[in-house]
Each structure stands twice: as C-alpha cells, then as structure tokens.
Design an enzyme around this catalytic site. Structure first.
Site, short mmCIF file in Angstrom:
data_model
loop_
_atom_site.label_atom_id
_atom_site.label_comp_id
_atom_site.label_asym_id
_atom_site.label_seq_id
_atom_site.Cartn_x
_atom_site.Cartn_y
_atom_site.Cartn_z
N ASP A 100 99.05 94.38 63.39
CA ASP A 100 97.72 93.79 63.28
C ASP A 100 96.84 94.24 64.45
O ASP A 100 97.31 94.87 65.41
CB ASP A 100 97.82 92.26 63.29
N TYR A 169 110.80 92.99 67.26
CA TYR A 169 109.57 92.70 68.00
C TYR A 169 109.92 91.90 69.25
O TYR A 169 110.86 91.10 69.25
CB TYR A 169 108.60 91.88 67.16
#
Length: 348
Positions: A100, A169
């Site tokens: 994003d 992540y």
C-alpha cells in the site's frame, strides 16, 4: 558467461520470463500498483523497462524525474501497435505482494515477460548475460528509492504471485521517547507509551492459523479475507552496540555507537498471503492491547467473529516492510501456482 551463451535456449521471437528481486522505500510512492498520474513502484519500473528495451508507445522524457512521463504509455493490453506498424510488447510486472501507499519492501519479487529480441539488444557492448545487462542498466535509470537486487531468467513454471509459499512482514515501533532516533522516522512508528509485549503476544497468538480476517481486512473484488497465518510474534530487538569495550583504539571507545534497530519493538508475521490492510490492522489492534486500551479477549473476539466495524483500522504505513517472499523448489513452482489460484474456504 557471455550473453550469447546465456540466451542460447531462448528463441529470438519468443517471450522470456524474468524474475526481478528489488527493494524500495515506500514513503514517496502511492503503493506498488500503477495508477494514472501517481508515482508508483510498478509504474516507475515498467517505464524504465520500456525505455531500456526501446518499446514504442512511451511519451515523455527521462524516467528519473518525479513527474515527467510517469504512466504515459497505454496499458489496455500487453500487445499494442508500434510505430511503423510493428507489434510491440509493453512490460507488465506481476508482483508477489502489492504494498500500500507508504509501505516499504526489502525483499519484493516480481516477474515480467519480455520479447527475447528486445532483451538481447540490451547487452550492447557488455560481455554479460542479457538479464545481468538489464539489471545494471535498470540500476542506473531508476530513482534512488528503488533498489534492484537481481534480475535473472525465471525457472519454468515460476509465477511471482501464485508460486509463492509465504510472505514475511515486519512492523517496527519505538515505544521509548528517550531512545527515539529521528533518522528512522521513515520506517519506524514512534509511540509515547511503553508497550506490554506479553499481552500483545497473547493477542497475536489468536491470529495464528486459518481464519477469516474480516475484522482486520477488506477483500479484493471476488476474493475473501480468509488467510492462513503461520507465525505472528512481537519481540524487542536486542540492544547491541557497533563497538564493544576494548575494541576501539587505546583502552576503548569513548562512545559505543548503537545499532540502528536496537531496542525497537518488532512484529513479525508470516502468512501464505495477506488481504488488503490486514497486517497494519492487526498491528493497530495489538498496539491497543499493548497500551492497555483494549483487553486480550477483545482481540480474540475480533478474530473469532469477523466484522469490520471501525475499531481496528490500519496502523500508519511507515512502520511496515515486506521483508521476504518464500518459494518452493523449482520443480514445484507450477503446481503451487495452479493450486493457490483456487478460492479459499475455512474447510481447506
């Protein structure tokens, strides 16, 4: 090995699939996916590839400019009409995980199919394989917030997105104002309150396994929020100096330079895939628990009863980095890609 030997198994008129490993600092990008008029990682790399391969249809000057020529070539299809009536191939990157706006990547992976003839022409005077030549030229052409780690021929059956086994992540937080390093503000979230890691890990444990993460994510059109989390844990990075007593000149250094991540609170999460905003929303919910604003059973209830109701919005993007994408052995790449395309259910 020279480029002529490396390209021996690729017919000049055929398409060749390349794997590209790269990293980027996401602060100045509107995410990975190309968007007309916006600066994106995919847009920058595709534009650079078009220029290097001399593919027609691109308008505007150099790729390094921040607002010049970005997204200026059409993407209605991979094939398009070239100048002089020739057929052109416009590069389309397929990525392991779309990040994003503001999210970083250290170990991003993508693939692209290119005409072998155009790829071979990139070698020029260099006595190296065509992918190596492309790698070197991309590094010189791309802006400095994108780093190309490697470019190589993709193994048979490789799909950057669907062949992937899992993504990792890490979200980084500084919860001690006395240790806050403003140089790290681009990839670390700063908090005033001290975090309770034990409570946060009790909460994060509820996310491990196959769940519908509808409380923490939104599905893509036609998709679901069902994902399998393999690992989720909060840890405080050990405090280590770059130098230890006795290692400096004389009797020892007067100052022990700290390592950049010493003392940071890091959330590591590994899953087969992630839905939109899923990681940052899980982080935000855990932070509420760690700051004493919510109880562990509240988090557990959000996992057990997926409902997007506003209290688990995403944490700021700056702290999140895609660290690694794992793939199976080469002989399992194609079968993995076929199997992962099936829509997930909780009965899987």
């Amino acid at each position: 090995m020279g480029g002529e030997h490396a390209d021996a198994n690729h017919e000049p008129g055929s398409l060749t699939r390349l794997r590209i490993d790269l990293a980027y600092e996401g602060g100045a990008f509107h995410g990975w996916a190309r968007q007309n008029g916006l600066r994106t990682v995919q847009g920058k790399v595709e534009e650079a590839l078009s220029r290097l391969l001399r593919l027609p249809g691109l308008i505007g000057p150099g790729v390094a400019g921040e607002s010049r020529g970005v997204e200026a070539f059409p993407f209605s299809g991979e094939r398009g009409a070239a100048r002089r009536g020739e057929e052109a191939w416009r590069p389309r990157l397929v990525v392991a995980g779309r990040t994003d706006t503001g999210v970083h990547a250290l170990g991003q992976v993508c693939h692209v199919d290119l005409p072998q003839k155009a790829l071979s022409a990139v070698v020029g005077h260099m006595d190296v394989p065509a992918p190596v030549a492309l790698e070197r030229r991309l590094r010189h052409l791309l802006p400095d917030d994108i780093a190309i780690h490697s470019v190589g021929y993709a193994p048979s059956g490789f799909d950057a997105r669907f062949s992937a086994l899992e993504r990792t992540y890490i979200y980084r937080v500084c919860d001690d104002p006395a240790r806050l390093d403003p140089r790290l503000r681009g990839f670390v979230l700063a908090l005033d309150g001290r975090l309770d890691l034990e409570a946060m890990n009790q909460a994060a444990a509820a996310a491990i396994g196959l769940h519908d993460f509808g409380s923490f994510a939104t599905p893509n059109p036609g998709g679901t929020t069902i994902r399998e989390v393999k690992y989720a844990r909060w840890d405080r990075a050990p405090t280590h100096p770059l130098l230890c007593e006795g290692q400096g000149p004389g009797e020892g250094p007067a100052y022990l330079a700290p390592m950049a991540e010493s003392g940071l609170v890091c959330f590591t999460i590994v899953a087969d895939a992630f839905a939109h905003n899923m990681v940052r929303s899980l982080v935000n919910a855990c932070l509420k628990v760690g700051l004493g604003k919510r109880r562990v059973d509240w988090f557990q209830g959000k996992v057990a009863h997926p409902e997007r109701e506003g209290s688990t919005g995403p944490a700021p993007a700056c702290g999140l980095t895609l660290e690694h994408v794992a793939y199976p052995p080469d002989n399992q790449l194609a079968s993995r890609a076929r199997s992962i395309r099936a829509k997930r259910t909780l009965e899987d």
